[in-house]
Each structure stands twice: as C-alpha cells, then as structure tokens.
Design an enzyme around this catalytic site. Sequence first.
Site, PDB file in Angstrom:
ATOM      1  N   HIS A 187       0.817  -1.224   0.000  1.00 60.68           N
ATOM      2  CA  HIS A 187       0.000   0.000   0.000  1.00 60.68           C
ATOM      3  C   HIS A 187       0.851   1.274   0.000  1.00 60.68           C
ATOM      4  CE1 HIS A 187       0.515  -0.120   4.388  1.00 60.68           C
ATOM      5  NE2 HIS A 187       0.100   1.131   4.423  1.00 60.68           N
ATOM      6  N   GLU A 225       6.543   5.118  13.851  1.00 58.77           N
ATOM      7  CA  GLU A 225       5.153   5.017  14.335  1.00 58.77           C
ATOM      8  C   GLU A 225       5.143   5.233  15.842  1.00 58.77           C
ATOM      9  OE1 GLU A 225       2.585   1.846  12.344  1.00 58.77           O
ATOM     10  OE2 GLU A 225       4.613   1.090  12.069  1.00 58.77           O
ATOM     11  N   HIS A 249       7.672  -2.167   2.307  1.00 61.56           N
ATOM     12  CA  HIS A 249       7.337  -0.750   2.103  1.00 61.56           C
ATOM     13  C   HIS A 249       8.585   0.122   1.880  1.00 61.56           C
ATOM     14  CE1 HIS A 249       3.491  -2.089   3.288  1.00 61.56           C
ATOM     15  NE2 HIS A 249       3.614  -1.943   4.596  1.00 61.56           N
TER      16      HIS A 249
HETATM   17  C1  BG6 Z   1       1.452  -2.303   7.574  1.00 65.85           C
HETATM   18  C2  BG6 Z   1       2.187  -2.916   8.740  1.00 65.85           C
HETATM   19  O1  BG6 Z   1       1.816  -2.923   6.373  1.00 65.85           O
HETATM   20  O2  BG6 Z   1       1.786  -0.926   7.494  1.00 65.85           O
HETATM   21  C3  BG6 Z   1       1.846  -2.205  10.028  1.00 65.85           C
HETATM   22  O3  BG6 Z   1       1.826  -4.281   8.841  1.00 65.85           O
HETATM   23  C4  BG6 Z   1       2.112  -0.726   9.895  1.00 65.85           C
HETATM   24  O4  BG6 Z   1       2.575  -2.718  11.128  1.00 65.85           O
HETATM   25  C5  BG6 Z   1       1.425  -0.189   8.648  1.00 65.85           C
HETATM   26  O5  BG6 Z   1       1.591  -0.089  11.047  1.00 65.85           O
HETATM   27  C6  BG6 Z   1       1.820   1.242   8.404  1.00 65.85           C
HETATM   28  O6  BG6 Z   1       1.030   1.743   7.355  1.00 65.85           O
HETATM   29  P1  BG6 Z   1       0.652   3.280   7.294  1.00 65.85           P
HETATM   30  O7  BG6 Z   1      -0.064   3.429   6.005  1.00 65.85           O
HETATM   31  O8  BG6 Z   1      -0.194   3.557   8.498  1.00 65.85           O
HETATM   32  O9  BG6 Z   1       1.942   3.999   7.359  1.00 65.85           O
END
Ligand code: BG6
Length: 508
Positions: A187, A225, A249
């Site tokens: 994503h 985070e 990611h």
């Molecule tokens: C997910 C992870 O793919 O991405 C999570 O499994 C993480 O642990 C999340 O919190 C972070 O996504 P975003 O879009 O909130 O930065």
Amino acid sequence: MSATVPVPHVLVIFGASGDLARRKLFPALFSLHRQHLLPLPFVMLGVGRTPFTDEQFRDEMRACLSRFVPVRADEHPQERLCFVQCFSYLTLSTGNGADYGRLAERLRDIQTRRNLPANVVFYLSTPPALSRHIPGYLAENGLHDEADGFKRLIIEKPFGHDGASARELHDTLRRRFADHQIFRIDHYLGKETVQNLVVLRFANVLFDAVWDYRYVDAVEITASESLGVENRAGYFDGIGIVRDMIQNHLLHVLAMTAMDPPQQFDAACVHAETLKVLRGLRPLTRDEMARDVVFGQYTASRIGGETVAAYADEPGVAPGSRTETYAAIKLFINHSRWHNVPFYVRAGKRLPTRVTEVVLHFKRSPHPVFGAVPGALPNKLVMRIQPDEGVLMTFGMKEPGAGFQVKNVNMNFHYKDLAATAIPDAYERLLLDCMNGDATLYASGDAVEACWAFIDPILRHHAQSGRLFEYPAGTWGPAEAEALLARDGRAWRYPCKALSDDGAICEL
Ligand code: BG6
C-alpha cells in the site's frame, strides 16, 4: 493522465467481514463511488466464513461506513444507501476447495442476471495461510481462465517469510495465474506522496539534474510510528519490523527514490527500473551486518503522563521474545548513479511520532567562495510521505547587513494548501488501478524476491548472533542507531519538535 472508469466486472472480496476490508477497502470503494469512478453497474460480492444474508451484509457495511467515513457536507443522504445496494454476500468455507463450485455458480448467476461480461477481480483480504490456497481453488473451478473475460487476483503482504517461501508462493500463483493477472499490493506504493517522489524528480529538471552521487551526500528514509504493537502481537511477534516494514514498504520507497527515469510511466518500464535498484542493493558483509545494522526493542516508559508497557509485556508476545520493534540499516546501491552514497533506512514502533519521510542530504559547495561561513549547512530536501504531506527544501541565504553571514531558511510546500484537494487513500488508487488492469503501482514478484535476497542474510545474522538493543518507548530508538550515523559525521533528521502531552508536535 486523468482517471479512467473501469469496464464492468464483479469485484469479489475474500475476507469481506475482516478488519482490512472494513477499515480500508469499503471506505476506498465508497470514495471511488462518490467520484463516479466505479464501473456501471458496480457489483461487489463479499465472501467469507461468517454467515450473512445479503441484507445482513449490507447492514454491516452501512455500519462500517458510518464508523470509518465521516459524512461530507456535499454528500447526498441517498448515496450510502445506493452504494451498499451494490453489495451481495456468499458464505463460503474459504479453506475448503469443494465449496468453490458455489462461488463459480453464484458468479455465473450474477453475470447472467446483470448482463455482465465474465470479468472478475478477486481481492484476497485473508490471512497468508489461506491466501496460498485460494488461487488453486479458484483455478480448479475455471475462475482463472480469461477466455471469456479478465480474471485478476489482488494479494496482500506478507509475500513469504523469507526468499524461499516467497519463491514458493510465487510458483504456486504462477502455476495457476499468468503474471499479468497477479497484483501484489504494497500500500505504500499507492500513497499519493510516494508517487509524487517520481513526479518531483522526473517532471522537474531542477531536481532531476542533481539526483545522483555528484550532489547527494546521503539519503535517509524513516518510517516512525508512535503506536506499539497494539492487538497485533499474534501477527507481529516473530515477524518483526524488518519483515513488516523494511523488506516491503521502505525498500520500495527506496527504489522509487533511487531509480533511473523509466522510459514511460507504465508497469513494464517502472518495474524494470525499480528492479534494477533492488537487485543492486549491495549485500552486507558480516562486518557490516554487525556494524551497520541496529535492531532494537522498546522497553516500558512514561509518555504524556501515562505508563506504556514494554514490548515484552504486551499481550500475546512470547516470553523472552527477540522480535525487533526498531531497525536501522545503512546500505549502498551498486549503481553508478549512487556510487558511495549511503542510504540510511530506519523503521520503528513506539517512537515519538508517526512520520514517514525521505530526506536527501546534499553535498557542500565544492568551492567555498565565502570561506567557512558560520551557520551554513548543506542543502536538504525532505519529502514528507505522511502526515502533513509535502516537500521541504532548506538552503542558505545571506543575513542582511555587512559581511557574509549565511542563514538557513526553508521553502515549504504542503499538500493541504492545494485548494479542495483531499489526498486519496492508497487503497483507493490501487483498487482503481487493478480494476483498470494497471499494475504499475503494484510490486512485481521479481522485486519482492530481490528485497528478500538483500534482507534474508541480515535476518539470519540477527537470529544467530545479532544484538538487540533496548530503547524506552517514546524515544527515537537505541543510542546505537545514533552512533551509526555519528560515525560517518552525520545525524538523523528528527522530524518532530518535541513530545507534548497529547503526543508529538510534528513539523515539516
Ligand atoms: C502495515 C504494517 O503494512 O503498514 C503495520 O503491517 C504498519 O505494522 C502499517 O503499522 C503502516 O502503514 P501506514 O499506512 O499507516 O503507514
């Protein structure tokens, strides 16, 4: 390029009553519906083990929209009602291949009644163990066959636990589905600001011209985070932040940052360029793994007056767990563009704030016309992926008055300043792209394997002899991560001013 409305098809969502579907997929679909970007007619079939009638499922979806999508001022009261009418549901024992004949039958029935072509997008929003089997069950019932219409499969990470299991998963998929039918969702690639990395570079000669080792001193990629592992220890423990965030990611963000200009912005060209970067990640030697990789785990702390538990005490974490909740890695890319430019990548949970950004630190001017000017710092370009999405550039300006004193100033662009532009959620863009058969912003199987080829040895080293450093929850990770940059005469950028009682004050 303006958005295209997809041709009619049925969207089948496996795991339709699960958390991802509720929080991300249905809100994204609703937003597409409001923008008139869904096919006409739009037909969504939810599939899952939870028994629902069509009506019960629609009620659930209405409740889910009320919970996750605020009503906007320009929204007509009928819009949600009309949207959920597009949904139907099939209770299916998803782990039982014998049950899939009913899915094929239901699809034929929908297609006949709605006069639809046999185009189908299958979204597997299911746990990995199940996602491995579903493609086979679909194929056994002819639901992979494109003779009468397209069949596409969207699958969610994790794509394996290591290189070997990723290859196994890809082989399983490729036995049944052709490459052009498989859409691996990461994503982060759907995030508007990740796409903007590419636009910033390739639509602006100003940036493109300085995007290499001659001008760039170092690149920093941070995904921080503030939340801990929450209620996800069952998934996270034993997985760790490297598999959860960096292997997928952040390495993809790195690839988008470092790639050469693609000939055009389509799946084949973009995948070829990003793959060149990912295959070029220079494997770390044993010494580098010991020196240039820092793994950490958060300990108990007090944040904003509240006690925060240590990772080890979070519910569901195995006693004595060595799972890393923080990791920082210094790496290089074997590519003439990035000769000797270090990339520092870090990700962590329970850090002071939630922020994801890419920072290019530029070199100093080769010839110091003004001598050693106090206060003059090299240029910096910060691409903020979230939150407060935007771009910040720092440069030196003359302080007014006698002599040549230099002051560092900022030039700031915030996405929110673009009038009437709401940044779409990543899932919105990615769902629409798959419906239109565009895999540019999806991860290719080769890219996933290249990421594992770089990460596997690091994880093995950590499991055998790596150290796990502690850091108090709410801080920027272990002191050893500071040392990683300090040794090179550098320091991480701290994108947040200070901790306040209600969390962190974040500034771009
Ligand atoms: C997910 C992870 O793919 O991405 C999570 O499994 C993480 O642990 C999340 O919190 C972070 O996504 P975003 O879009 O909130 O930065």
